[in-house]
Design an enzyme around this catalytic site. Structure first.
Site, PDB file in Angstrom:
ATOM      1  N   ARG A  14      -1.662  -7.245 -20.989  1.00 36.85           N
ATOM      2  CA  ARG A  14      -2.521  -6.639 -22.011  1.00 36.85           C
ATOM      3  C   ARG A  14      -1.778  -5.584 -22.815  1.00 36.85           C
ATOM      4  O   ARG A  14      -2.175  -5.224 -23.917  1.00 36.85           O
ATOM      5  CB  ARG A  14      -3.758  -6.019 -21.364  1.00 36.85           C
TER       6      ARG A  14
ATOM      7  N   ASP B 146      -8.343   0.960 -25.213  1.00 38.34           N
ATOM      8  CA  ASP B 146      -8.774   0.776 -23.819  1.00 38.34           C
ATOM      9  C   ASP B 146      -9.150   2.088 -23.155  1.00 38.34           C
ATOM     10  O   ASP B 146      -8.690   3.147 -23.565  1.00 38.34           O
ATOM     11  CB  ASP B 146      -7.600   0.220 -22.998  1.00 38.34           C
TER      12      ASP B 146
ATOM     13  N   GLU C 259       2.177  -8.337   8.405  1.00 39.49           N
ATOM     14  CA  GLU C 259       2.161  -6.866   8.455  1.00 39.49           C
ATOM     15  C   GLU C 259       2.985  -6.271   7.326  1.00 39.49           C
ATOM     16  O   GLU C 259       2.996  -5.062   7.103  1.00 39.49           O
ATOM     17  CB  GLU C 259       2.693  -6.379   9.822  1.00 39.49           C
TER      18      GLU C 259
ATOM     19  N   PRO D 172       0.828  -1.221   0.000  1.00 39.07           N
ATOM     20  CA  PRO D 172       0.000   0.000   0.000  1.00 39.07           C
ATOM     21  C   PRO D 172       0.858   1.265   0.000  1.00 39.07           C
ATOM     22  O   PRO D 172       0.376   2.335  -0.313  1.00 39.07           O
ATOM     23  CB  PRO D 172      -0.794  -0.120   1.298  1.00 39.07           C
TER      24      PRO D 172
HETATM   25  C1  4FV Z   1      -1.295  -4.160  -1.293  1.00 43.55           C
HETATM   26  C2  4FV Z   1      -2.028  -3.133  -1.918  1.00 43.55           C
HETATM   27  C3  4FV Z   1      -1.518  -4.685   0.060  1.00 43.55           C
HETATM   28  C4  4FV Z   1      -0.156  -5.236   2.911  1.00 43.55           C
HETATM   29  C5  4FV Z   1       0.403  -6.139   3.972  1.00 43.55           C
HETATM   30  C6  4FV Z   1       0.152  -7.375   1.946  1.00 43.55           C
HETATM   31  C7  4FV Z   1      -0.690  -6.146   1.863  1.00 43.55           C
HETATM   32  C8  4FV Z   1       0.533  -7.503   3.387  1.00 43.55           C
HETATM   33  N1  4FV Z   1      -0.353  -4.577  -2.144  1.00 43.55           N
HETATM   34  N2  4FV Z   1      -1.493  -2.968  -3.171  1.00 43.55           N
HETATM   35  N3  4FV Z   1      -3.059  -2.419  -1.447  1.00 43.55           N
HETATM   36  N4  4FV Z   1      -0.569  -5.539   0.517  1.00 43.55           N
HETATM   37  O1  4FV Z   1      -2.486  -4.333   0.717  1.00 43.55           O
HETATM   38  O2  4FV Z   1      -0.492  -3.835  -3.281  1.00 43.55           O
HETATM   39  O3  4FV Z   1       1.872  -7.838   3.445  1.00 43.55           O
END
Ligand code: 4FV
Length: 254
Positions: free
Chosen positions: A153, A168, A115, A88
């Site tokens: 794609r 697209d 985490e 994230p």
């Molecule tokens: C995530 C997202 C995501 C966070 C902790 C995996 C998680 C766990 N990855 N975009 N939103 N990853 O939430 O790519 O490790």
């Protein structure tokens, strides 16, 4: 394009790679894809890939050593490979980024769990941190699938002859026009006449207008961030004068 996914759940990708655009691209040798189990790079007999966080707190953190070993293994027989951590914390994936990633020879997709991963991985071993959106998943695997689908794609020819990624949504910074198919009348609602006319230029301008107006109504931010072309300006000016005429009428009557 070669995708190498680092994950503690490699089996999650079996069915993903067996269907749709990815399957076709793999069969056409435009894409190759493998999943590496991070557990195979642990040193202890319990194959621990996570441990308690320094400083306390709940949840676990992915250990750096197995990840570094797995990245090393993925890079071993690779040409120019780039590593991507799905998190994230990353830049949010969009069509432009998907097009850029599609030009890279090999993508090593690091799927976190718990985490997240030990921070010391990020600086030394990760080229791109990418997020698929501002929400928290329990693992990076689904995000890795989203990236593989969006990037595949963009690989020339991966979509097959008639349909190209160029048409697209977002390819020209606009949402796609409305789509219709048979029956002509569904629950009393007809298909726009122009689409049945066979007049390709009229159909094309109807579709452009549909695209611009849907983008204005649903994603005005996209219009604000793009260089409008003459056709788009003409469409917006036409609607502006329609709206002004309506307002003038309203003000005259009230
Ligand atoms: C995530 C997202 C995501 C966070 C902790 C995996 C998680 C766990 N990855 N975009 N939103 N990853 O939430 O790519 O490790």
């Amino acid at each position: 394009m070669n995708f190498v996914v680092l994950t503690i759940f490699p089996e999650m990708f079996d069915s993903f790679w067996a269907h749709g655009i990815i399957r076709k691209a793999i069969d056409q040798k435009k894409v190759s894809a493998t999943a590496i189990n991070i557990r195979d790079f642990t040193a202890d007999r319990h194959q621990m890939t996570d441990d308690r966080p320094f400083g306390g707190g709940n949840g676990m953190v992915m250990k750096p050593e197995p990840l570094v070993e797995a990245i090393g293994a993925a890079k071993k027989n690779a040409g120019a490979a780039k590593t991507v951590l799905l998190t994230p914390q990353g830049r949010t994936l969009n069509q432009k980024m998907a097009r850029e990633l599609a030009s890279i020879e090999e993508l090593i997709l690091v799927c976190g769990r718990y985490e997240g991963v030990d921070e010391r991985i990020c600086h030394e071993y990760i080229d791109y941190e990418i997020s698929i959106g501002d929400y928290v998943l329990t693992g990076g695997e689904l995000a890795a699938m989203v990236i593989m689908e969006a990037v595949t794609r963009m690989i020339p020819g991966a979509l097959g002859g008639q349909d190209s990624a160029e048409k697209d949504s977002f390819s020209d910074g606009l949402l796609e026009h409305a789509h219709y198919t048979r029956p002509r009348n569904f629950e009393g609602r007809e298909v726009p006449e122009v689409l049945l006319s066979g007049h390709h230029r009229e159909i094309e301008s109807w579709r452009m207008e549909s695209s611009v107006m849907r983008t204005l109504l649903k994603r005005p931010d996209l219009l604000r961030n793009k260089q409008l072309n003459d056709q788009e300006v003409k469409i917006l000016e036409k609607w502006l004068s329609e709206i002004e005429a309506l307002l003038n009428l309203h003000h005259r009557e009230h």
